[in-house]
Design a protein around this motif. Structure first.
Motif, short mmCIF file in Angstrom:
data_model
loop_
_atom_site.label_atom_id
_atom_site.label_comp_id
_atom_site.label_asym_id
_atom_site.label_seq_id
_atom_site.Cartn_x
_atom_site.Cartn_y
_atom_site.Cartn_z
N UNK A 105 15.96 25.44 -18.45
CA UNK A 105 16.86 25.37 -19.61
C UNK A 105 16.67 26.57 -20.53
N UNK A 106 15.43 26.94 -20.78
CA UNK A 106 15.16 28.11 -21.64
C UNK A 106 15.68 29.38 -20.97
N UNK A 107 15.50 29.49 -19.66
CA UNK A 107 16.00 30.65 -18.93
C UNK A 107 17.52 30.73 -19.01
N UNK A 108 18.19 29.60 -18.91
CA UNK A 108 19.64 29.56 -19.01
C UNK A 108 20.10 30.00 -20.40
N UNK A 109 19.40 29.56 -21.45
CA UNK A 109 19.76 29.98 -22.80
C UNK A 109 19.50 31.46 -23.02
N UNK A 110 18.44 31.98 -22.42
CA UNK A 110 18.15 33.41 -22.53
C UNK A 110 19.27 34.23 -21.85
N UNK A 111 19.73 33.75 -20.73
CA UNK A 111 20.84 34.42 -20.05
C UNK A 111 22.11 34.38 -20.90
N UNK B 13 0.84 -1.21 0.00
CA UNK B 13 0.00 0.00 0.00
C UNK B 13 0.87 1.25 0.00
N UNK B 14 1.91 1.26 0.81
CA UNK B 14 2.82 2.41 0.87
C UNK B 14 3.52 2.61 -0.47
N UNK B 15 3.97 1.54 -1.10
CA UNK B 15 4.65 1.64 -2.41
C UNK B 15 3.67 2.15 -3.47
N UNK B 16 2.43 1.69 -3.43
CA UNK B 16 1.44 2.16 -4.39
C UNK B 16 1.16 3.65 -4.22
N UNK B 17 1.06 4.12 -2.99
CA UNK B 17 0.84 5.55 -2.74
C UNK B 17 2.02 6.37 -3.25
N UNK B 18 3.23 5.89 -3.02
CA UNK B 18 4.43 6.61 -3.51
C UNK B 18 4.46 6.64 -5.04
N UNK B 19 4.06 5.56 -5.69
CA UNK B 19 4.03 5.52 -7.16
C UNK B 19 3.03 6.53 -7.71
N UNK B 20 1.89 6.64 -7.06
CA UNK B 20 0.88 7.62 -7.49
C UNK B 20 1.42 9.04 -7.34
N UNK B 21 2.08 9.33 -6.23
CA UNK B 21 2.64 10.66 -6.00
C UNK B 21 3.72 11.00 -7.04
N UNK B 22 4.56 10.04 -7.36
CA UNK B 22 5.60 10.26 -8.37
C UNK B 22 4.96 10.50 -9.73
N UNK B 23 3.91 9.75 -10.05
CA UNK B 23 3.22 9.92 -11.32
C UNK B 23 2.58 11.29 -11.46
N UNK B 24 2.12 11.85 -10.36
CA UNK B 24 1.51 13.18 -10.39
C UNK B 24 2.57 14.27 -10.44
N UNK B 25 3.67 14.09 -9.74
CA UNK B 25 4.69 15.13 -9.63
C UNK B 25 5.65 15.19 -10.82
N UNK B 26 5.90 14.08 -11.50
CA UNK B 26 6.90 14.03 -12.57
C UNK B 26 6.63 15.03 -13.70
N UNK B 27 5.40 15.12 -14.23
CA UNK B 27 5.18 16.10 -15.32
C UNK B 27 5.46 17.54 -14.89
N UNK B 28 5.10 17.89 -13.66
CA UNK B 28 5.37 19.24 -13.17
C UNK B 28 6.87 19.49 -13.06
N UNK B 29 7.61 18.51 -12.58
CA UNK B 29 9.06 18.64 -12.45
C UNK B 29 9.71 18.81 -13.82
N UNK B 30 9.28 18.03 -14.79
CA UNK B 30 9.84 18.12 -16.14
C UNK B 30 9.56 19.50 -16.74
N UNK B 31 8.38 20.05 -16.49
CA UNK B 31 8.04 21.38 -17.00
C UNK B 31 8.97 22.44 -16.40
N UNK B 32 9.26 22.33 -15.11
CA UNK B 32 10.15 23.30 -14.47
C UNK B 32 11.58 23.16 -14.98
N UNK B 33 12.01 21.95 -15.26
CA UNK B 33 13.36 21.75 -15.81
C UNK B 33 13.46 22.38 -17.19
N UNK B 34 12.43 22.22 -18.03
CA UNK B 34 12.45 22.82 -19.36
C UNK B 34 12.47 24.35 -19.28
N UNK B 35 11.70 24.92 -18.36
CA UNK B 35 11.72 26.37 -18.18
C UNK B 35 13.09 26.85 -17.74
#
Length: 160
Positions: A38-44, A14-36
């Protein structure tokens, strides 16, 4: 009486399943911030190149060098930064401002780009002695990462 001192297998699953759900929800947001980021670094990086070219073009040492004046006149069209070899005073001034030691390091300047896995290039255009435009080609300024060939949604990072 039994004295159980651990977790049951069901509780661990149950604990592993809850952690997997949290990672699944958080990963797209983290990837979006990483892309932003990278673009900010190139702008600089574009801002650095813009200030380097503007400073070099207005430098009195460069203005007194005939070869540099001739070269600056050719920069009214887009010129790749990695093509600067450091042969003229203006190119040496740009390299100094960008923190590049020699022309061979300038040839690898595009490797400082973060977006699109270093496949873009940094280019500049001198409109007048105090107006420089800088862009990064094949960048992902939209944050969409393209479709199909990877560049259909590509945008340029443009510093005016």
């Amino acid at each position: 009486m039994r004295n159980n001192k651990g977790f049951s297998l069901v509780e661990l699953i149950i604990v592993i399943a809850i952690m997997a759900i949290l990672v699944g929800v958080m990963a797209p947001q983290l990837i979006k911030y990483i892309e932003k980021t990278n673009v900010s670094s190139d702008t600089q990086l574009c801002d650095t190149v813009k200030s380097a070219v503007t400073t070099a073009v207005m430098d009195p040492t460069v203005l007194n060098d005939a070869d540099s004046k001739t070269e600056i006149d050719t920069w009214d069209e887009w010129t790749a930064v990695d093509g600067l070899t450091g042969d003229s005073e203006v190119e040496k001034a740009i390299q100094d401002t960008c923190g590049v030691e020699n022309g061979s390091d300038m040839a690898n300047f595009d490797q400082k780009l973060k977006s699109w896995n270093n496949s873009g290039s940094v280019e500049f255009c001198v409109v007048s002695s105090n107006s420089v435009h800088v862009r990064v080609t094949n960048s992902d300024a939209t944050g969409l990462k393209g479709e199909g060939d990877g560049y259909s949604n590509a945008d340029w990072i443009y510093v005016d």
